[in-house]
Write a protein that holds these residues in place. Structure first.
Motif, PDB file in Angstrom:
ATOM      1  N   HIS A 142       0.829  -1.191   0.000  1.00 35.78           N
ATOM      2  CA  HIS A 142       0.000   0.000   0.000  1.00 35.78           C
ATOM      3  C   HIS A 142       0.874   1.256   0.000  1.00 35.78           C
ATOM      4  CE1 HIS A 142      -3.242   2.546   2.186  1.00 35.78           C
ATOM      5  NE2 HIS A 142      -3.451   2.560   0.897  1.00 35.78           N
ATOM      6  N   GLU A 143       0.309   2.357  -0.495  1.00 40.66           N
ATOM      7  CA  GLU A 143       0.915   3.686  -0.476  1.00 40.66           C
ATOM      8  C   GLU A 143       2.215   3.760  -1.285  1.00 40.66           C
ATOM      9  OE1 GLU A 143       1.173   5.287   3.468  1.00 40.66           O
ATOM     10  OE2 GLU A 143      -0.983   5.177   3.803  1.00 40.66           O
ATOM     11  N   GLN A 144       2.180   3.219  -2.499  1.00 45.17           N
ATOM     12  CA  GLN A 144       3.282   3.365  -3.443  1.00 45.17           C
ATOM     13  C   GLN A 144       3.086   4.632  -4.276  1.00 45.17           C
ATOM     14  OE1 GLN A 144       5.987   1.292  -3.727  1.00 45.17           O
ATOM     15  NE2 GLN A 144       5.185   0.240  -1.919  1.00 45.17           N
ATOM     16  N   PRO A 145       4.138   5.148  -4.901  1.00 43.57           N
ATOM     17  CA  PRO A 145       3.963   6.258  -5.838  1.00 43.57           C
ATOM     18  C   PRO A 145       3.076   5.830  -6.999  1.00 43.57           C
ATOM     19  CG  PRO A 145       6.262   6.013  -5.225  1.00 43.57           C
ATOM     20  CD  PRO A 145       5.554   4.804  -4.693  1.00 43.57           C
ATOM     21  N   GLU A 146       2.380   6.780  -7.582  1.00 48.53           N
ATOM     22  CA  GLU A 146       1.446   6.450  -8.650  1.00 48.53           C
ATOM     23  C   GLU A 146       2.131   5.778  -9.835  1.00 48.53           C
ATOM     24  OE1 GLU A 146      -1.503   8.732 -11.784  1.00 48.53           O
ATOM     25  OE2 GLU A 146      -1.278   9.562  -9.760  1.00 48.53           O
ATOM     26  N   ASP A 147       3.330   6.238 -10.196  1.00 48.96           N
ATOM     27  CA  ASP A 147       3.999   5.638 -11.349  1.00 48.96           C
ATOM     28  C   ASP A 147       4.403   4.193 -11.084  1.00 48.96           C
ATOM     29  OD1 ASP A 147       5.920   6.373  -9.490  1.00 48.96           O
ATOM     30  OD2 ASP A 147       7.393   7.020 -10.966  1.00 48.96           O
ATOM     31  N   VAL A 148       4.668   3.865  -9.835  1.00 52.54           N
ATOM     32  CA  VAL A 148       4.973   2.471  -9.477  1.00 52.54           C
ATOM     33  C   VAL A 148       3.729   1.612  -9.646  1.00 52.54           C
ATOM     34  CG1 VAL A 148       5.626   0.915  -7.586  1.00 52.54           C
ATOM     35  CG2 VAL A 148       6.842   3.078  -7.913  1.00 52.54           C
TER      36      VAL A 148
END
Length: 328
Positions: free
Chosen positions: A34-40
């Protein structure tokens, strides 16, 4: 079917257990924290190309994940496990989900009125690997009546009343209880475990008390400003039943319909009713044992995590089939 499952902290359901249950229903699961950067998120979803992204949804940082699903065209499904306690938050977020599941009948009706087209009732359930009868001779776990969960005004009011009206041994388990009962004189009859306990400890309290008092948490104005009421049973209800505990339960209309006999679970409307029912059943061990066993058998038959995942998979497959037919 392939599902992208987000690793969050979805108590009362564990990520690993969900992966196992989905696999048992023929679903291949890939996971991301959870809570990864959007591009990831975007790169991962493009690489994996799941049929659905799925999450156990509760208040938190989800915007980047929602955006990634939208940009990659991956349908999003979620079980809104904190309904109705976080209603003010979830009703703003529910339209991000192509398919959504609510554990509370009242709250599900709210989402349907808001126009959600694929919203399903999915009550909480028992995780049998966590909650099962676990007898012990240790006195700390034994009592006439026990209540688990963080202290709040309603729970403290019940315990205060029962402590003053009876000579029963009481156990209260959860954060905030020392403060909630600070006005009591030290008493060997009343023991407070003043912190959150994990399932393997909670089940010892459930399994070794004569009566479990099940009172769901109070609604917080910060997350449910209107005080919109819950209708369906809480996770604690299923946990206690899984441990074959006899329960006195705060009345909710969604409980009776889960059982063939309305006498399996005793529901109450007030602390006075609680006192009367508890006094009666403390004197009737045979009735307690039979009713607790009947409740556990019913839940094991119809209301386990396996049953809930089965419904989720069935609904997702139905949705996918409908979308495919629309696109032909």
């Amino acid at each position: 079917m392939k599902i992208a499952l987000v690793k969050s902290n979805p108590l009362p359901y564990e990520h690993e257990s969900a992966v196992k249950q989905f696999a048992g229903h023929g679903v291949f699961v890939v996971s991301i924290s959870h809570e990864q950067p959007e591009d990831v998120y975007i790169a991962w979803l493009k690489k994996e190309r799941p049929d659905f992204a799925f999450c156990f949804f509760q208040k938190g940082e989800w915007d980047r994940f929602f955006s990634a699903c939208k940009k990659t065209g991956i349908p999003l499904a979620g079980w809104l496990i904190r309904d109705p306690y976080e209603l003010d938050y979830t009703k703003r977020m529910v339209h991000h989900f192509d398919v959504a599941f609510s554990p509370d009948k009242n709250t599900a009706a709210v989402y349907r009125k808001l126009g959600h087209q694929h919203l399903f009732d999915l009550p909480h359930c028992l995780v049998p690997e966590r909650y099962f009868p676990d007898k012990t001779s240790k006195q700390i776990y034994q009592s006439d009546l026990c209540i688990t969960g963080d202290a709040d005004h309603k729970k403290a009011d019940y315990i205060n009343y029962l402590h003053r009206q009876t000579d029963w041994t009481l156990r209260v388990v959860g954060r905030g209880w020392s403060n909630a009962i600070r006005e009591f004189k030290p008493s060997p009859r009343l023991l407070a475990i003043n912190y959150w306990v994990p399932p393997q400890i909670a089940r010892l309290f459930y399994s070794n008390t004569k009566i479990v008092l099940t009172i769901p948490d109070e609604l917080k104005a910060s997350d449910n400003a209107t005080g919109f009421p819950a209708a369906s049973p809480s996770p604690d209800f299923f946990a206690a039943a899984g441990c074959k505990a006899f329960q006195l339960v705060e009345k909710r209309k969604g409980i009776a319909g889960m059982f063939h006999s309305p006498k399996t679970i005793v529901q109450m409307n007030s602390k006075e009713e609680c006192l009367a029912f508890a006094g009666h059943y403390l004197e009737n061990e045979k009735a307690r044992v039979l009713m607790a066993e009947a409740a556990r058998n019913e839940i094991m038959k119809n209301h386990t995590f396996t049953h809930r995942i089965s419904m989720i998979v069935s609904c997702l497959m139905e949705y996918a089939t409908a979308i495919h037919q629309e696109n032909i």
